[in-house]
Write a protein that holds these residues in place. Structure first.
Motif, PDB file in Angstrom:
ATOM      1  N   ALA A   1       0.824  -1.209   0.000  1.00  0.00           N
ATOM      2  CA  ALA A   1       0.000   0.000   0.000  1.00  0.00           C
ATOM      3  C   ALA A   1       0.857   1.257   0.000  1.00  0.00           C
ATOM      4  O   ALA A   1       0.341   2.371   0.003  1.00  0.00           O
ATOM      5  N   GLY A   2       2.159   1.111   0.000  1.00  0.00           N
ATOM      6  CA  GLY A   2       3.038   2.262  -0.058  1.00  0.00           C
ATOM      7  C   GLY A   2       3.406   2.822   1.298  1.00  0.00           C
ATOM      8  O   GLY A   2       3.981   3.918   1.373  1.00  0.00           O
ATOM      9  N   ALA A   3       3.082   2.126   2.377  1.00  0.00           N
ATOM     10  CA  ALA A   3       3.426   2.614   3.704  1.00  0.00           C
ATOM     11  C   ALA A   3       4.924   2.511   3.934  1.00  0.00           C
ATOM     12  O   ALA A   3       5.596   1.632   3.400  1.00  0.00           O
ATOM     13  N   ALA A   4       5.466   3.448   4.745  1.00  0.00           N
ATOM     14  CA  ALA A   4       6.898   3.426   5.044  1.00  0.00           C
ATOM     15  C   ALA A   4       7.221   2.210   5.900  1.00  0.00           C
ATOM     16  O   ALA A   4       6.441   1.827   6.777  1.00  0.00           O
ATOM     17  N   PRO A   5       8.376   1.567   5.653  1.00  0.00           N
ATOM     18  CA  PRO A   5       8.784   0.454   6.517  1.00  0.00           C
ATOM     19  C   PRO A   5       9.047   0.963   7.939  1.00  0.00           C
ATOM     20  O   PRO A   5       9.349   2.135   8.143  1.00  0.00           O
ATOM     21  N   THR A   6       8.928   0.061   8.898  1.00  0.00           N
ATOM     22  CA  THR A   6       9.098   0.418  10.303  1.00  0.00           C
ATOM     23  C   THR A   6      10.258  -0.362  10.897  1.00  0.00           C
ATOM     24  O   THR A   6      10.384  -1.563  10.676  1.00  0.00           O
ATOM     25  N   ALA A   7      11.098   0.319  11.652  1.00  0.00           N
ATOM     26  CA  ALA A   7      12.212  -0.313  12.360  1.00  0.00           C
ATOM     27  C   ALA A   7      11.979  -0.182  13.851  1.00  0.00           C
ATOM     28  O   ALA A   7      11.689   0.907  14.349  1.00  0.00           O
ATOM     29  N   VAL A   8      12.098  -1.293  14.577  1.00  0.00           N
ATOM     30  CA  VAL A   8      11.999  -1.280  16.036  1.00  0.00           C
ATOM     31  C   VAL A   8      13.415  -1.367  16.605  1.00  0.00           C
ATOM     32  O   VAL A   8      14.123  -2.357  16.379  1.00  0.00           O
TER      33      VAL A   8
END
Length: 245
Positions: free
Chosen positions: A17-24
């Motif tokens: 969907a084009g959402a930014a990747p997330t880093a924890v």
């Protein structure tokens, strides 16, 4: 019947969907002004630098605040993507992946009680003496690898400085800005009670990346990309001014 989607599938759908990747990422919870969590939320200079660097690389960051030793252990085990702030000395460097540039440079100092006459102490001058150190912290190879220094391990810097005041140890090792922030925060207890008598290292501190966490190498390269842009922008100096001036 509606079924819950697995986290991996949710992540894949978000990317489509084009959402930014997330880093924890793990953030130390007790190293103000670099990284601490007074209300459970990670705050500090290093926190803002990591967040801003990833934003420039199109990555959203979520921070997990926890004690430094646990943060590094979980990163090494692959349960966390990365942890900061770490000194890549010879004891820990082989176990992690490291960015090209440090988050910042600092001074690891030695403190004595006010009135002490010593100045310019180095690691070798501490041999045979009792020195307070925070659990699992790095103070530079000259100090960390010297087995003749008698270390008294504490969980927090303020515990070590209280031991120093009570004459239970001769010296306390601490990062310069951390010590100054502690003295300012607790003037009645610590103000004017100590003097800096030496520096054992002037290390560069980094964010340490896991070798085994999924996607860690990709996220390391994204950090390198964003941080290089941040370091050459006015924003980095703005963050320094906000936290250190």
């Amino acid at each position: 019947m509606i079924r819950k989607l697995a986290p991996a599938l949710l992540a894949a759908l978000a990317l489509q969907a084009g959402a930014a990747p997330t880093a924890v990422i793990g953030a130390e919870d007790d190293w103000a002004p670099y990284s601490s969590a007074p209300d459970g939320q990670a705050r500090g200079f290093a926190v803002d630098v990591v967040r801003a660097s990833y934003a420039l690389a199109g990555v959203e960051v979520k921070f997990k605040a926890l004690p430094y030793s646990r943060c590094m252990a979980e990163t090494r085990a692959g349960r966390l993507l990365a942890c900061f702030d770490a000194v890549p000395n010879s004891m820990i460097a082989p176990h992690y992946l490291w960015p090209r540039l440090p988050l910042f440079s600092t001074r690891m100092n030695i403190y004595a009680r006010a009135g002490a006459s010593q100045r310019g102490l180095r690691a070798t001058d501490l041999e045979g003496h009792t020195v307070g150190v925070q659990r699992d912290y790095e103070y530079g190879d000259a100090f960390d690898l010297n087995t003749r220094i008698v270390r008294k391990v504490v969980d927090k810097n303020e515990q070590g400085f209280r031991m120093l005041l009570a004459r239970r140890i001769e010296y306390m090792a601490a990062e310069e800005r951390i010590a100054n922030a502690l003295f300012r925060a607790r003037p009645a207890e610590f103000g004017g009670k100590f003097v800096m008598v030496g520096t054992v290292a002037t290390p560069e501190l980094f964010i340490a990346f896991s070798k085994d966490a999924p996607g860690s190498r990709d996220m390391l390269e994204r950090f390198n990309e964003g941080y290089a842009r941040l370091r050459n922008s006015p924003r980095y100096r703005e963050l320094e001014t906000r936290w250190f001036k």
